[in-house]
Design an enzyme around this catalytic site. Sequence first.
Site, PDB file in Angstrom:
ATOM      1  N   HIS A  35      12.103  16.468  13.484  1.00 49.51           N
ATOM      2  CA  HIS A  35      13.583  16.525  13.361  1.00 49.51           C
ATOM      3  C   HIS A  35      14.082  15.739  12.151  1.00 49.51           C
ATOM      4  O   HIS A  35      15.166  15.147  12.189  1.00 49.51           O
ATOM      5  CB  HIS A  35      14.255  15.980  14.626  1.00 49.51           C
TER       6      HIS A  35
ATOM      7  N   SER B 164       8.288  18.806  18.434  1.00 47.46           N
ATOM      8  CA  SER B 164       8.914  17.517  18.738  1.00 47.46           C
ATOM      9  C   SER B 164       7.891  16.597  19.426  1.00 47.46           C
ATOM     10  O   SER B 164       6.948  16.151  18.797  1.00 47.46           O
ATOM     11  CB  SER B 164      10.179  17.732  19.566  1.00 47.46           C
TER      12      SER B 164
END
Length: 230
Positions: free
Chosen positions: A159, A124
């Site tokens: 994501h 991330s």
Amino acid sequence: MKKHIIAIGGGGFGRKNSSQLIEEYLLNISGKTNPKICFLPTATGDNDSYIVRFYSIFTRLKCIPSHIEFFKRTIDLENHIMEQDIVFVGGGNTKSMLSIWNDWGMSQLLKNAYNKGVIMSGVSAGAICWFTSGITDSWDNELRILPCLNFISGTCCPHYDEEPSRIPYVKKILLEKKVTNCISIEGGSAIHFIDGKPFKNVSFKNNKNTYNVFLDNNGIVEKPFEKIQL
């Protein structure tokens, strides 16, 4: 000496019931019997439970784990980073993380370590930080494009399949010509770069992919990278 970056779109030890597959892949790249791996949980404000999860996984694997904190007394950064085989950057608020790193001189230390062959990795925030820019939710109300460390040229979105706002946002910035392409990583996958160039998509859950997303004749193209399925 080759330079490696493994950018993970989502998943891994930060989540419950993780498989350890991507962690084992990362350790194997080092070629060491017991590689030294350092965790940087800066983007969560050095969250204690995140640090515990890191050690709960990596103490069971063949490696020497450590971590660096910036919100307590901070160790000698240069000596510690330069003796590592792998750096792993956790998720969280990318903008805040980069600000802290820049203030401590950590961004330059990581660049020096990378150029000497230390493997850089993360999930991330820890995925996008290595690129020229990344798509981040560091701001509460909307996704934005954030300038990052520029170890790898281009823009990255983690994501990609996990949060409903991600795909529309990538399409929007492509149509608006804000970026020419976007490396978009699904949860459960990672993109492995060698010497700044994409090597393989590493899928460690449910046949997940990483795409080079770009505009072609005003249409959005999602071109998957060649895959390694763990």
